[in-house]
Design an enzyme around this catalytic site. Structure first.
Site, mmCIF file in Angstrom:
data_model
loop_
_atom_site.group_PDB
_atom_site.id
_atom_site.type_symbol
_atom_site.label_atom_id
_atom_site.label_comp_id
_atom_site.label_asym_id
_atom_site.label_seq_id
_atom_site.Cartn_x
_atom_site.Cartn_y
_atom_site.Cartn_z
ATOM 1 N N MET A 77 66.639 100.636 -45.378
ATOM 2 C CA MET A 77 66.300 102.332 -45.410
ATOM 3 C C MET A 77 66.544 103.208 -46.831
ATOM 4 O O MET A 77 67.892 103.166 -46.687
ATOM 5 C CB MET A 77 66.216 102.957 -44.400
ATOM 6 C CG MET A 77 65.367 102.093 -43.256
ATOM 7 S SD MET A 77 66.018 102.707 -41.502
ATOM 8 C CE MET A 77 66.609 104.856 -41.857
ATOM 9 N N CYS A 85 63.115 109.159 -43.744
ATOM 10 C CA CYS A 85 62.110 107.756 -44.626
ATOM 11 C C CYS A 85 62.618 107.957 -45.913
ATOM 12 O O CYS A 85 62.127 108.236 -46.704
ATOM 13 C CB CYS A 85 61.458 106.713 -43.853
ATOM 14 S SG CYS A 85 61.002 105.844 -44.998
#
Length: 388
Positions: A308, A97
């Site tokens: 993201m 992430c």
């Protein structure tokens, strides 16, 4: 042996537009299954409200980071990311992430894993999920990572100290290759309709499709999309494409397996050309302010409210890969296919992603490094109590 209501040291941090519980590797069981049970208990999963734990009941706030001082040459800390499922007893570890990556440097500095150097401390991070290097440049004052500053990111209220995150040679993070199908663009027939898609693996693998092929504008906000009467049918078709790509890179054996056991990767994104729209913050995003409009989906085919960080890196790499859907959108009308900056319009505003390019001996170019600016903040430190 972890008993009921045993307390485990942790830090709760925001990184970019996400939040995660940070653990030292030493404070968790070494056995992977026991470790996952502790993490699931800490988050209150599985439960749609995560009411008995620290999870925030959506994918952006149900994340975990495990950090240890690295023994690798030229690396300061090793970092493992986990996407904690809300409704299933699963901690997904096949992905990284980017937003949470931005909090790793500040955590490492404040926890004494890296020596604080003013005014900026460079933290060299090895992400064990993707086996890739990340370099974080963290502003420091009085021996601690700075929180306050004048840098703003859409999707986070206020401003903070800018943390520069650099993803070194992000191509092939999961599959080992930039284009897992070997092609910049492929097509698939579903119930008589042919859908085009580009499957690109950089920082995290993402499948890009054109919003218009699914009857969408591409500027829909998550709640607007979920309110559509055809939402479930669109998600079903998106999942067929996403699941097929999961099988392609060995993350699942078939579509059913992909829908259950490989929800985290690959991601799928609907995208379109620059358009004017109103973001979830009520801010009007003008078409001229963006190069690309995208909407990413996460666990359970839920549209992500921002974008993201790793998805942004994959997008800038795709923009520099001739023939991909992203490249066609970003480079439309331009006399070059070299893209050093992509401004991505997402549900809550704009994310700017930069690329350092490198010329190839055989001609063309590649992305040597993808970069994003983020902010991060330590929210809480203490103990989480885990149940048996």
């Amino acid at each position: 042996m972890y008993k009921a209501n045993r307390k485990v040291p942790c830090v709760y941090m925001r990184g970019g537009t996400s939040k995660a519980v940070f653990f030292h590797d030493r404070d968790l069981p070494s056995d992977p299954q026991a470790r996952d049970r502790v993490i699931l208990s800490a988050f209150g999963s599985p439960d749609l409200r995560q009411i008995d734990g620290m999870g925030g009941a959506n994918t952006s706030t149900s994340k975990v980071a495990v950090i240890r001082k690295s023994e690798r040459e030229g690396v300061d800390v090793d970092y493992e990311f986990g996407q904690v499922s809300i409704d299933l007893p699963i901690v997904g570890k096949t992905m990284n992430c980017g937003n949470i990556s931005s909090a790793v440097g500040p955590f490492a500095i404040d926890e004494g894993l890296v020596e604080a150097v003013e005014p900026v401390t460079t933290v060299r991070i090895f992400n064990t999920n993707t086996q890739k290097m990340i370099v974080a440049r963290v502003p420091v004052k009085d021996g601690k990572a700075m929180t306050e500053g004048d840098f703003a990111i859409d999707g986070v209220p206020g401003t903070g100290a800018k943390i520069q995150i650099e993803f070194s040679r992000p191509q092939g993070a999961v599959s080992g290759v930039l284009l897992p199908t070997g092609n910049p663009k492929d097509s698939m027939e579903i119930e008589g309709t042919v859908y085009e898609y580009s499957f690109v693996d950089a920082a995290n693998p993402v499948v890009f499709v054109r919003a218009e092929q699914f009857g969408l504008e591409g500027t829909e906000l998550p709640w607007e999309f979920e309110a559509r009467p055809d939402c479930a049918d669109i998600c079903r078709r998106l999942e067929i494409i996403r699941g097929t790509c999961a099988v392609k890179i060995g993350l699942a054996k078939d579509l059913e397996d992909a829908a259950i056991n490989s929800q985290t990767l690959p991601k799928i994104a609907i995208c379109t050309t620059p358009k004017t729209y109103t973001a979830g913050s009520k801010k009007v995003i003008e078409a001229g302010a963006v190069d690309f409009v995208g909407r990413l989906f996460s666990l359970g085919m839920k549209m992500i409210q921002a974008y993201m960080g790793t998805g942004g890196i994959c997008t800038v790499v795709a923009a520099n890969t001739p023939g991909t859907i992203v490249n066609e959108i970003v480079c439309a009308g331009k006399d070059t296919d070299q893209v050093t900056t992509v401004r991505i319009g997402h549900p809550f505003g704009i994310m700017e992603v930069d690329a350092e390019l490198e010329e190839l001996p055989e001609g063309g170019h590649t992305v040597k490094c993808g970069m994003i600016g983020r902010t991060a903040r330590r929210i809480m430190e203490g103990y989480v109590y885990v149940r048996d």
